[in-house]
Design an enzyme around this catalytic site. Structure first.
Site, PDB file in Angstrom:
ATOM      1  N   LYS A  56      54.616 -29.266  59.383  1.00 52.94           N
ATOM      2  CA  LYS A  56      54.949 -30.689  59.344  1.00 52.94           C
ATOM      3  C   LYS A  56      55.850 -31.048  58.167  1.00 52.94           C
ATOM      4  O   LYS A  56      56.710 -31.916  58.282  1.00 52.94           O
ATOM      5  CB  LYS A  56      53.668 -31.522  59.326  1.00 52.94           C
ATOM      6  CG  LYS A  56      52.896 -31.421  60.637  1.00 52.94           C
ATOM      7  CD  LYS A  56      51.814 -32.464  60.745  1.00 52.94           C
ATOM      8  CE  LYS A  56      51.163 -32.418  62.116  1.00 52.94           C
ATOM      9  NZ  LYS A  56      50.099 -33.436  62.272  1.00 52.94           N
TER      10      LYS A  56
ATOM     11  N   LYS B 226      53.432 -25.704  74.175  1.00 45.76           N
ATOM     12  CA  LYS B 226      52.172 -26.236  74.669  1.00 45.76           C
ATOM     13  C   LYS B 226      52.336 -27.720  75.004  1.00 45.76           C
ATOM     14  O   LYS B 226      53.212 -28.405  74.476  1.00 45.76           O
ATOM     15  CB  LYS B 226      51.057 -26.037  73.643  1.00 45.76           C
ATOM     16  CG  LYS B 226      51.185 -26.836  72.364  1.00 45.76           C
ATOM     17  CD  LYS B 226      49.994 -26.550  71.464  1.00 45.76           C
ATOM     18  CE  LYS B 226      50.060 -27.393  70.180  1.00 45.76           C
ATOM     19  NZ  LYS B 226      48.890 -27.156  69.302  1.00 45.76           N
TER      20      LYS B 226
ATOM     21  N   LYS C  28      51.252 -34.715  73.295  1.00 45.38           N
ATOM     22  CA  LYS C  28      51.483 -36.157  73.428  1.00 45.38           C
ATOM     23  C   LYS C  28      52.821 -36.566  72.843  1.00 45.38           C
ATOM     24  O   LYS C  28      53.425 -37.553  73.266  1.00 45.38           O
ATOM     25  CB  LYS C  28      50.377 -36.934  72.696  1.00 45.38           C
ATOM     26  CG  LYS C  28      49.009 -36.794  73.279  1.00 45.38           C
ATOM     27  CD  LYS C  28      48.012 -37.564  72.428  1.00 45.38           C
ATOM     28  CE  LYS C  28      46.592 -37.194  72.808  1.00 45.38           C
ATOM     29  NZ  LYS C  28      45.617 -37.824  71.917  1.00 45.38           N
TER      30      LYS C  28
END
Length: 379
Positions: free
Chosen positions: A165, A245, A248
């Protein structure tokens, strides 16, 4: 895997001391490595597993809205099964973790209740599992600070959450950096023995194990080293890019099936799912990732094996097979969607349920933190 950490190896000069002195160092050496620092306990979770009779399970999920199909098959379905396998189970909506990324307060409040509704609709039973909101149990934050003082910046810098991140944003908050320490506190606060995790979270659980051993070594035995429970369910991939994968945050709306999607939306997304130019249905994740992803979804939603799913597809081309997959998904998700809608209509009920879960969680957390504070020297 070695039971010894190279960082803790004794120098050769100490091993060459006279016999009486050397014996003292040898005894210290044995004591120091009695609990291997780099050993990771892992178990495979399966729906048919016999109840172990003891142990405590803890896991958490961020309130990022309604879960998607990958969340359901990869985690939530397993959470439901674990309620019948362990005598003590805690599931937390980890809102403290969620604010490592900017959150609109109104959206966060709504997402917390949506996640509670989703977990209940998927089968989490608040009588068998303690379901609670993380931020309402202040012991999590205090234990996280104490454990943060027992780890180092280099240890955290190499964990996947930070590397992934912070690289994406070219920076990261202190909260994101210490995120894994809070995860460790979540687990250890309840003296959890088992944690259902995905393979991408193994290194974070390893930190929790290390911190349990560091604390025990400095202040006396208190925390068990939690073991990982890895689900046997295959990862669900994006419908538009089966190399990734399902997520959202995917920019492509057709890539992800939400558990609240309507039957028409589900049918449309699966119909548009990426496959290949071969019409036969086979399972080969390396050479045919798109078709194999559909087989994985079909097998999981129909509660059958991959081999049986492929057998049922014999004689069908991929277009016809997509209809079979669609039917299996709709059949499983329709009652969940309807129950979420019913629960959403009564937010007071959801708030009360979470409040009761918070009280039960604090009954377990408070005495542990009191013991921690006493051992550290705060009281």
């Amino acid at each position: 895997m070695s039971f010894l950490s190279h960082r803790s190896m004794m120098s050769q000069s100490k091993m060459a001391l006279p016999v009486r002195t050397n014996l003292k160092h040898l005894l210290g050496f044995i004591q120091k490595f009695n609990s291997p620092k780099r050993f990771l306990c892992v178990e495979r979770s399966a729906g048919h597993k016999e109840p172990p009779g003891d142990g405590r399970v803890f896991s958490g999920i961020q309130p990022t809205g309604v879960p998607h199909l990958g969340n359901y098959l990869g985690a939530l379905e397993n959470w439901v099964a674990l309620q019948n396998q362990y005598p003590s189970v805690l599931y937390s909506i980890v809102d403290l973790h969620s604010i490592t990324q900017p959150q609109d307060p109104a959206d966060l409040r709504r997402n917390i209740l949506d996640m509670a509704a989703s977990l209940l609709a998927c089968g989490i039973d608040p009588e068998r599992a303690i379901l609670f909101q993380q931020s309402q149990v202040s012991e999590h934050a205090e234990l996280s600070w104490i454990l943060g003082c027992l780890t180092t910046m280099p240890r955290l810098r190499h964990l996947p959450q930070w590397k992934m991140k912070s690289k994406a944003k070219n920076e990261g908050s202190v909260g994101l950096f210490t995120y894994p320490v809070l995860q460790a506190a979540d687990i250890l606060l309840y003296k959890s023995t088992h944690v259902p995790v995905g393979e991408d979270q193994i290194q974070h659980l390893e930190l929790a194990q290390d911190l349990a051993r560091i604390f025990n070594g400095r202040y006396g035995d208190l925390f068990p080293a939690p073991a990982a429970l890895l689900s046997s369910t295959r990862k669900v991939k994006s419908l538009r890019d089966p190399s990734s994968k399902m997520s959202k945050s995917d920019a492509q709306a057709l890539a992800t099936i939400s558990i609240t999607d309507s039957p028409d939306d589900i049918a449309f997304k699966i119909r548009r799912a990426v496959t290949d130019f071969t019409s036969e249905v086979t399972f080969d994740p390396e050479k045919r990732p798109g078709v194999s992803n559909l087989v994985t979804i079909h097998a999981a939603m129909a509660r059958t094996s991959v081999e049986e799913a492929v057998s049922q597809a014999r004689g069908l081309d991929t277009g016809a097979y997509k209809k079979v997959v669609t039917e299996a998904v709709i059949q499983r998700l329709t009652p969940i969607r309807e129950e979420i809608e019913r629960l959403r209509s009564d937010p007071a009920h959801l708030e009360g349920l979470l409040a009761r879960g918070t009280l039960r969680a604090r009954e377990l957390a408070a005495p542990v933190l009191r013991e921690v504070r006493q051992r550290v020297g705060f009281c």
